[in-house]
Scaffold this motif. Sequence first.
Motif, mmCIF file in Angstrom:
data_model
loop_
_atom_site.group_PDB
_atom_site.id
_atom_site.type_symbol
_atom_site.label_atom_id
_atom_site.label_comp_id
_atom_site.label_asym_id
_atom_site.label_seq_id
_atom_site.Cartn_x
_atom_site.Cartn_y
_atom_site.Cartn_z
ATOM 1 N N HIS A 1 0.741 -1.225 0.202
ATOM 2 C CA HIS A 1 -0.036 -0.228 0.025
ATOM 3 C C HIS A 1 0.619 1.300 0.032
ATOM 4 O O HIS A 1 0.685 2.093 1.014
ATOM 5 C CB HIS A 1 -0.850 0.111 1.034
ATOM 6 C CG HIS A 1 -1.628 -0.980 1.309
ATOM 7 N ND1 HIS A 1 -1.820 -2.437 2.005
ATOM 8 C CD2 HIS A 1 -3.159 -1.301 0.720
ATOM 9 C CE1 HIS A 1 -2.550 -3.088 1.964
ATOM 10 N NE2 HIS A 1 -3.347 -2.396 0.999
ATOM 11 N N ASP B 1 -1.048 4.732 0.250
ATOM 12 C CA ASP B 1 -1.713 5.136 1.696
ATOM 13 C C ASP B 1 -0.544 5.566 2.516
ATOM 14 O O ASP B 1 -0.582 6.739 3.209
ATOM 15 C CB ASP B 1 -1.972 3.942 2.364
ATOM 16 C CG ASP B 1 -3.421 3.310 1.846
ATOM 17 O OD1 ASP B 1 -3.992 4.157 1.278
ATOM 18 O OD2 ASP B 1 -3.564 2.328 1.693
ATOM 19 N N ASP C 1 -0.117 9.072 1.294
ATOM 20 C CA ASP C 1 -0.958 9.921 1.717
ATOM 21 C C ASP C 1 -0.772 10.625 3.135
ATOM 22 O O ASP C 1 -1.113 11.685 3.383
ATOM 23 C CB ASP C 1 -2.213 9.183 1.514
ATOM 24 C CG ASP C 1 -3.023 8.864 0.222
ATOM 25 O OD1 ASP C 1 -2.279 9.386 -0.673
ATOM 26 O OD2 ASP C 1 -3.957 8.161 0.339
ATOM 27 N N LYS D 1 -6.059 10.241 7.960
ATOM 28 C CA LYS D 1 -6.096 9.132 6.925
ATOM 29 C C LYS D 1 -7.434 8.170 6.828
ATOM 30 O O LYS D 1 -8.041 7.891 6.000
ATOM 31 C CB LYS D 1 -4.927 8.665 6.700
ATOM 32 C CG LYS D 1 -4.781 7.449 5.686
ATOM 33 C CD LYS D 1 -4.895 7.788 4.269
ATOM 34 C CE LYS D 1 -4.463 6.590 3.584
ATOM 35 N NZ LYS D 1 -5.215 6.877 2.054
ATOM 36 N N GLU E 1 -10.609 7.943 4.527
ATOM 37 C CA GLU E 1 -10.758 6.924 3.475
ATOM 38 C C GLU E 1 -12.395 6.253 3.947
ATOM 39 O O GLU E 1 -12.783 5.981 2.941
ATOM 40 C CB GLU E 1 -9.764 5.812 3.889
ATOM 41 C CG GLU E 1 -8.446 6.031 3.316
ATOM 42 C CD GLU E 1 -8.375 6.274 1.991
ATOM 43 O OE1 GLU E 1 -9.036 5.418 1.192
ATOM 44 O OE2 GLU E 1 -7.544 7.094 1.406
ATOM 45 N N ARG F 1 -3.625 15.307 -1.735
ATOM 46 C CA ARG F 1 -3.605 14.150 -1.932
ATOM 47 C C ARG F 1 -3.618 13.953 -3.382
ATOM 48 O O ARG F 1 -2.861 12.937 -4.079
ATOM 49 C CB ARG F 1 -4.569 13.287 -1.205
ATOM 50 C CG ARG F 1 -4.861 11.850 -1.749
ATOM 51 C CD ARG F 1 -6.045 11.403 -0.970
ATOM 52 N NE ARG F 1 -6.636 10.215 -1.790
ATOM 53 C CZ ARG F 1 -7.131 9.510 -0.788
ATOM 54 N NH1 ARG F 1 -7.546 9.205 0.259
ATOM 55 N NH2 ARG F 1 -7.752 8.298 -2.007
ATOM 56 N N ASP G 1 -5.798 3.695 -6.698
ATOM 57 C CA ASP G 1 -7.083 3.511 -5.909
ATOM 58 C C ASP G 1 -8.286 3.286 -6.735
ATOM 59 O O ASP G 1 -8.591 3.862 -7.565
ATOM 60 C CB ASP G 1 -7.383 4.132 -4.851
ATOM 61 C CG ASP G 1 -6.273 4.106 -3.631
ATOM 62 O OD1 ASP G 1 -5.961 2.797 -3.562
ATOM 63 O OD2 ASP G 1 -6.307 4.768 -2.821
#
Length: 137
Positions: A8, A11, A14, A48, A52, A123, A137
């Motif tokens: 990931h 992520d 991010d 985060k 999400e 982001r 994503d």
Amino acid sequence: MRTWVVAHPADVIDVFVYVVVLNLAIQYLPAVISETFTLSLLTAVLLKVVLEAVLLLKGIVLARLRGATTRAARTTSALMLWVVAAGSKLVVLWLIDVIFGGSVSLGGFVPVTLLVIALLVSRAAVRRLLYGAADPD
């Protein structure tokens, strides 16, 4: 943990973007406060996770809105979308207060809304820079 990070990378990026944006907000907006860098890092991780979840919920509601065939279903879905959009900011403020107490403050509804917009725009910009049009994503 390392396996998750390798699987990931977007992520992780991010979270780094959120830390930068959050610390810029802390530096330039008096209403946004974090007593330490560690708390701002933990706040970025919390943001985060929450964002999400909100994006996932928003996607579900948007799919329901697009699939609505009656006026009542469209109205209900649009109202749900508004509740998710506005309610998510209140949830963020509440979670920050519960988890960090007075050590972290994101201001009120308007500053946290502007912060969330800045986080999501940053982001998207970084992902576009790194991945091009093919967002991971």
